[in-house]
Structure formats: C-alpha cells, structure tokens
Design an enzyme around this catalytic site. Structure first.
Site, PDB file in Angstrom:
ATOM      1  N   CYS A  19      -1.770   0.585   8.552  1.00  0.00           N
ATOM      2  CA  CYS A  19      -1.349   1.093   8.079  1.00  0.00           C
ATOM      3  C   CYS A  19      -1.378   2.155   8.549  1.00  0.00           C
ATOM      4  O   CYS A  19      -1.934   3.594   8.773  1.00  0.00           O
ATOM      5  CB  CYS A  19      -2.703   0.868   6.476  1.00  0.00           C
ATOM      6  SG  CYS A  19      -2.112   2.404   5.183  1.00  0.00           S
ATOM      7  N   ARG A  56      -5.130  -4.721   9.130  1.00  0.00           N
ATOM      8  CA  ARG A  56      -4.031  -3.880   8.259  1.00  0.00           C
ATOM      9  C   ARG A  56      -3.385  -2.690   9.047  1.00  0.00           C
ATOM     10  O   ARG A  56      -4.518  -2.051   8.053  1.00  0.00           O
ATOM     11  CB  ARG A  56      -4.112  -4.243   7.147  1.00  0.00           C
ATOM     12  CG  ARG A  56      -2.963  -2.844   6.505  1.00  0.00           C
ATOM     13  CD  ARG A  56      -2.965  -2.787   4.861  1.00  0.00           C
ATOM     14  NE  ARG A  56      -3.919  -2.475   4.316  1.00  0.00           N
ATOM     15  CZ  ARG A  56      -4.156  -1.478   4.132  1.00  0.00           C
ATOM     16  NH1 ARG A  56      -3.381  -0.870   4.211  1.00  0.00           N
ATOM     17  NH2 ARG A  56      -5.376  -0.919   3.399  1.00  0.00           N
ATOM     18  N   CYS A  96       0.938  -1.118   0.209  1.00  0.00           N
ATOM     19  CA  CYS A  96      -0.237   0.276   0.189  1.00  0.00           C
ATOM     20  C   CYS A  96       0.408   1.371  -0.283  1.00  0.00           C
ATOM     21  O   CYS A  96       0.371   2.396  -0.269  1.00  0.00           O
ATOM     22  CB  CYS A  96      -0.861   0.087   0.981  1.00  0.00           C
ATOM     23  SG  CYS A  96      -0.269   0.320   2.911  1.00  0.00           S
ATOM     24  N   ASP A 110      -8.099  -5.720   6.611  1.00  0.00           N
ATOM     25  CA  ASP A 110      -8.145  -6.296   4.803  1.00  0.00           C
ATOM     26  C   ASP A 110      -6.381  -6.467   5.272  1.00  0.00           C
ATOM     27  O   ASP A 110      -6.039  -7.346   3.944  1.00  0.00           O
ATOM     28  CB  ASP A 110      -8.127  -5.423   3.691  1.00  0.00           C
ATOM     29  CG  ASP A 110      -7.640  -4.446   3.417  1.00  0.00           C
ATOM     30  OD1 ASP A 110      -5.618  -3.830   4.776  1.00  0.00           O
ATOM     31  OD2 ASP A 110      -7.186  -3.353   2.576  1.00  0.00           O
ATOM     32  N   HIS A 116      -1.920  11.284  15.524  1.00  0.00           N
ATOM     33  CA  HIS A 116      -2.265  10.581  14.832  1.00  0.00           C
ATOM     34  C   HIS A 116      -1.224   9.563  14.285  1.00  0.00           C
ATOM     35  O   HIS A 116      -0.605   9.792  13.740  1.00  0.00           O
ATOM     36  CB  HIS A 116      -2.915  11.637  13.387  1.00  0.00           C
ATOM     37  CG  HIS A 116      -3.503  10.933  12.025  1.00  0.00           C
ATOM     38  ND1 HIS A 116      -4.317   9.828  11.927  1.00  0.00           N
ATOM     39  CD2 HIS A 116      -2.736  11.037  11.168  1.00  0.00           C
ATOM     40  CE1 HIS A 116      -4.355   9.641  11.408  1.00  0.00           C
ATOM     41  NE2 HIS A 116      -3.431   9.867   9.879  1.00  0.00           N
ATOM     42  N   HIS A 143      -4.924   4.825   9.766  1.00  0.00           N
ATOM     43  CA  HIS A 143      -5.804   3.877  10.245  1.00  0.00           C
ATOM     44  C   HIS A 143      -5.462   2.378   9.977  1.00  0.00           C
ATOM     45  O   HIS A 143      -4.487   1.534   9.600  1.00  0.00           O
ATOM     46  CB  HIS A 143      -6.191   4.454   8.754  1.00  0.00           C
ATOM     47  CG  HIS A 143      -6.985   5.786   8.824  1.00  0.00           C
ATOM     48  ND1 HIS A 143      -5.969   6.901   8.026  1.00  0.00           N
ATOM     49  CD2 HIS A 143      -7.763   6.834   9.328  1.00  0.00           C
ATOM     50  CE1 HIS A 143      -6.623   7.951   8.802  1.00  0.00           C
ATOM     51  NE2 HIS A 143      -8.019   8.154   9.085  1.00  0.00           N
TER      52      HIS A 143
END
Length: 131
Positions: A119, A117, A64, A108, A101, A104
């Site tokens: 990410c 996952r 990704c 998947d 932050h 996310h």
C-alpha cells in the site's frame, strides 16, 4: 546501488510539500487523494531518487484508496522495517537507495499473487511508461 544522502534543506528544495511530508517525514496522503494513475505498461519509481520500485503489471485495485501492488520489481527494490506508530504494529516499506518512506505492506493481498498488498503513497511515486 549507491545510497543517496541529502540534508533536510536539500530534500525540501527538491520535493513538493506533499512528497516531502510523506517521504521524508513518514506521513500519509489522504486515501483516494491521488487519482488518475496510469494504466499503460511501465514502472513506478521513487519520487526522491528515481530508483525503480514497482511494475504496472503488479498493480491492482484493492479499494483501500492508495496504489496497491502485489510485489516490488525485485526483492532488493524496497526495504522493510517495523512501524509501531499510531498504536499499531505495521511493516513500513521504504526505498533502499534514499530511505524515502513509501507506505506499508500488509498480508491481505490477492492470494493467487502471493498474498501481499504493498500500500504505497501516490506522491512517493513517479511513472515511466514502457517504450
């Protein structure tokens, strides 16, 4: 774990521009812009407060463009909240100690490792090699 609260000016003074934009302003670094992540054993920490977040053993190549993990170092290591920005519904991941932050979490990931996952923005992490 004690909560860390700082002013915007204090965060700006401590973080580089990219880390500040991602962690304090809920930004996202460009995909594939943070190459060269370590491969050796160790722990990834929050760039803002140093809290342990993810273990190298849980990192995987998702394709990704961002570092991906199947799980945090413990259930308490990250907190989640609903993110409705950019006309999407996603689950945001943030540091429970300083509210940075991080990225996310998506459903998947590798099914044989829990199916999640995480990410995570590379600029939100530092790495501590295992001794």
């Amino acid at each position: 774990m004690d909560k860390i609260e700082k002013t915007d000016a204090e965060w700006r003074a401590e973080l580089d521009e990219a880390a500040y934009r991602v962690t304090r302003q809920h930004g996202t670094e460009r995909a594939f812009s943070h190459p060269g992540f370590p491969k050796e054993a160790g722990t990834f920490h929050c760039v803002c407060c140093g809290a342990p977040l993810f273990d190298q053993e849980d990192k995987f190549e998702s394709g990704c463009g961002w570092p991906s993990f199947t799980a945090p170092v413990s259930p308490e290591a990250v907190e989640e909240s609903e993110d409705r920005s950019h006309f999407m519904l996603r689950t945001e991941v943030h540091c429970p100690r300083c509210a940075a932050h991080l990225g996310h979490v998506f459903p998947d990931g590798p099914r044989d490792r829990g199916g999640l996952r995480y990410c995570i923005n590379g600029v939100a992490l530092t790495f501590d090699p295992k001794d």
